[in-house]
Scaffold this active site. Structure first.
Site, PDB file in Angstrom:
ATOM      1  N   ASN A  87      -0.664   2.243   8.264  1.00 43.40           N
ATOM      2  CA  ASN A  87      -1.847   1.260   8.134  1.00 43.40           C
ATOM      3  C   ASN A  87      -1.951   0.790   9.609  1.00 43.40           C
ATOM      4  O   ASN A  87      -1.002   0.056   9.752  1.00 43.40           O
ATOM      5  CB  ASN A  87      -1.939   0.414   7.143  1.00 43.40           C
ATOM      6  CG  ASN A  87      -1.771   1.053   5.432  1.00 43.40           C
ATOM      7  OD1 ASN A  87      -2.465   2.373   5.326  1.00 43.40           O
ATOM      8  ND2 ASN A  87      -0.901   0.581   4.617  1.00 43.40           N
TER       9      ASN A  87
ATOM     10  N   HIS B  77       5.076   4.530   6.080  1.00 41.64           N
ATOM     11  CA  HIS B  77       5.424   4.550   4.552  1.00 41.64           C
ATOM     12  C   HIS B  77       5.721   6.082   4.285  1.00 41.64           C
ATOM     13  O   HIS B  77       4.903   7.071   4.816  1.00 41.64           O
ATOM     14  CB  HIS B  77       4.113   4.436   3.542  1.00 41.64           C
ATOM     15  CG  HIS B  77       3.708   2.949   3.698  1.00 41.64           C
ATOM     16  ND1 HIS B  77       4.076   2.163   2.826  1.00 41.64           N
ATOM     17  CD2 HIS B  77       2.948   2.355   4.791  1.00 41.64           C
ATOM     18  CE1 HIS B  77       3.444   0.847   3.221  1.00 41.64           C
ATOM     19  NE2 HIS B  77       2.811   1.040   4.243  1.00 41.64           N
TER      20      HIS B  77
ATOM     21  N   HIS C 124       5.303   0.312  10.865  1.00 38.98           N
ATOM     22  CA  HIS C 124       6.046   1.055   9.700  1.00 38.98           C
ATOM     23  C   HIS C 124       5.665   2.368   9.249  1.00 38.98           C
ATOM     24  O   HIS C 124       4.011   2.103   8.898  1.00 38.98           O
ATOM     25  CB  HIS C 124       6.453   0.048   8.609  1.00 38.98           C
ATOM     26  CG  HIS C 124       5.469  -0.649   8.098  1.00 38.98           C
ATOM     27  ND1 HIS C 124       4.837  -1.739   8.826  1.00 38.98           N
ATOM     28  CD2 HIS C 124       4.459  -0.325   6.869  1.00 38.98           C
ATOM     29  CE1 HIS C 124       3.855  -2.250   8.054  1.00 38.98           C
ATOM     30  NE2 HIS C 124       3.867  -1.440   6.931  1.00 38.98           N
TER      31      HIS C 124
ATOM     32  N   ASP D 297      10.754   0.074  -0.140  1.00 35.30           N
ATOM     33  CA  ASP D 297       9.428  -0.940  -0.093  1.00 35.30           C
ATOM     34  C   ASP D 297       9.900  -1.638  -1.548  1.00 35.30           C
ATOM     35  O   ASP D 297      10.235  -1.225  -2.529  1.00 35.30           O
ATOM     36  CB  ASP D 297       8.128   0.031  -0.338  1.00 35.30           C
ATOM     37  CG  ASP D 297       7.057  -0.987  -0.032  1.00 35.30           C
ATOM     38  OD1 ASP D 297       6.535  -0.747   1.049  1.00 35.30           O
ATOM     39  OD2 ASP D 297       7.163  -1.927  -1.024  1.00 35.30           O
ATOM     40  N   ILE D 298       9.911  -2.958  -1.289  1.00 36.54           N
ATOM     41  CA  ILE D 298       9.853  -3.927  -2.581  1.00 36.54           C
ATOM     42  C   ILE D 298       9.084  -3.653  -3.695  1.00 36.54           C
ATOM     43  O   ILE D 298       9.257  -3.965  -4.763  1.00 36.54           O
ATOM     44  CB  ILE D 298       9.844  -5.232  -1.972  1.00 36.54           C
ATOM     45  CG1 ILE D 298      10.648  -6.197  -2.876  1.00 36.54           C
ATOM     46  CG2 ILE D 298       8.177  -5.804  -1.806  1.00 36.54           C
ATOM     47  CD1 ILE D 298      10.904  -7.713  -2.125  1.00 36.54           C
TER      48      ILE D 298
ATOM     49  N   VAL E 237       2.063  -6.289   6.874  1.00 38.57           N
ATOM     50  CA  VAL E 237       3.199  -6.579   7.681  1.00 38.57           C
ATOM     51  C   VAL E 237       2.994  -6.237   9.409  1.00 38.57           C
ATOM     52  O   VAL E 237       2.830  -4.839   9.494  1.00 38.57           O
ATOM     53  CB  VAL E 237       4.601  -6.087   7.042  1.00 38.57           C
ATOM     54  CG1 VAL E 237       5.584  -6.482   7.844  1.00 38.57           C
ATOM     55  CG2 VAL E 237       4.938  -6.741   5.533  1.00 38.57           C
TER      56      VAL E 237
HETATM   57  P1  5GP Z   1       1.478  -2.502   4.771  1.00 41.71           P
HETATM   58  O1  5GP Z   1       0.759  -2.723   3.588  1.00 41.71           O
HETATM   59  O2  5GP Z   1       1.657  -3.567   5.887  1.00 41.71           O
HETATM   60  O3  5GP Z   1       1.115  -1.109   5.184  1.00 41.71           O
HETATM   61  O4  5GP Z   1       2.983  -2.307   4.136  1.00 41.71           O
HETATM   62  C1  5GP Z   1       3.965  -3.290   4.088  1.00 41.71           C
HETATM   63  C2  5GP Z   1       4.812  -2.858   2.734  1.00 41.71           C
HETATM   64  O5  5GP Z   1       5.836  -3.856   2.977  1.00 41.71           O
HETATM   65  C3  5GP Z   1       4.312  -3.045   1.536  1.00 41.71           C
HETATM   66  O6  5GP Z   1       4.209  -1.943   0.902  1.00 41.71           O
HETATM   67  C4  5GP Z   1       5.227  -4.074   0.885  1.00 41.71           C
HETATM   68  O7  5GP Z   1       5.150  -3.674  -0.480  1.00 41.71           O
HETATM   69  C5  5GP Z   1       6.339  -3.941   1.627  1.00 41.71           C
HETATM   70  N1  5GP Z   1       7.199  -5.103   1.657  1.00 41.71           N
HETATM   71  C6  5GP Z   1       6.575  -6.505   1.850  1.00 41.71           C
HETATM   72  N2  5GP Z   1       7.528  -7.370   1.910  1.00 41.71           N
HETATM   73  C7  5GP Z   1       8.705  -6.726   1.713  1.00 41.71           C
HETATM   74  C8  5GP Z   1      10.268  -7.230   1.704  1.00 41.71           C
HETATM   75  O8  5GP Z   1      10.424  -8.404   1.774  1.00 41.71           O
HETATM   76  N3  5GP Z   1      10.973  -6.225   1.441  1.00 41.71           N
HETATM   77  C9  5GP Z   1      10.547  -4.865   1.268  1.00 41.71           C
HETATM   78  N4  5GP Z   1      11.790  -4.015   1.255  1.00 41.71           N
HETATM   79  N5  5GP Z   1       9.524  -4.460   1.548  1.00 41.71           N
HETATM   80  C10 5GP Z   1       8.376  -5.310   1.788  1.00 41.71           C
END
Ligand code: 5GP
Ligand code: ZN
Length: 113
Positions: free
Chosen positions: A86, A101, A99, A29-30, A95
């Protein structure tokens, strides 16, 4: 379709990939929320958990098994780890390509905030 995670799968956007097979890819995760924070995603684009169908059952199970294997390989299985998916904005999904986590390396509160 403009999807960030599909672009990572297609290697159009760089990511720190730790696992890949024909169906699944896992990368760091970034913005990590724990010492280990990986995202485990199907190569098939499915927007949210609400869009998962019966015929995706094997693929969905595979995400969990890969989380377990990576947690073991990276030395976090005994201490414990958390897997989270989520679904939609109310749960914090940002996103819209499903996915899992995988979080480990610190203590986690239960219930989550
Ligand atoms: P969500 O909030 O949808 O459950 O998780 C999306 C995750 O994607 C977040 O934890 C966010 O930090 C990660 N994320 C967003 N953009 C990028 C990216 O460009 N690269 C990577 N590796 N992770 C990302
Ligand atoms: Zn996608």
């Amino acid at each position: 379709m403009n999807c960030l995670f599909c672009s990572i799968i297609e290697k159009k956007i760089p990511a720190d990939i730790v696992y890949e097979d024909e169906d699944v890819i896992a990368f760091k995760d970034i913005a990590p929320r724990a010492p280990l924070h990986l995202l485990i995603i199907p190569k098939l684009h499915v927007s949210t958990l609400n869009d998962l169908e019966e015929h995706h059952a094997n693929l969905a199970g595979k995400l969990l098994l890969i989380a377990q294997k990576l947690a073991k390989q990276l030395g976090h299985a005994e201490e414990g780890y958390r897997v989270v998916m989520n679904c939609n904005q109310g749960a914090g999904q940002t996103v819209f390509h499903i996915h899992l986590h995988l979080l480990a390396g610190r203590l986690f509160q239960w219930p989550p905030g």
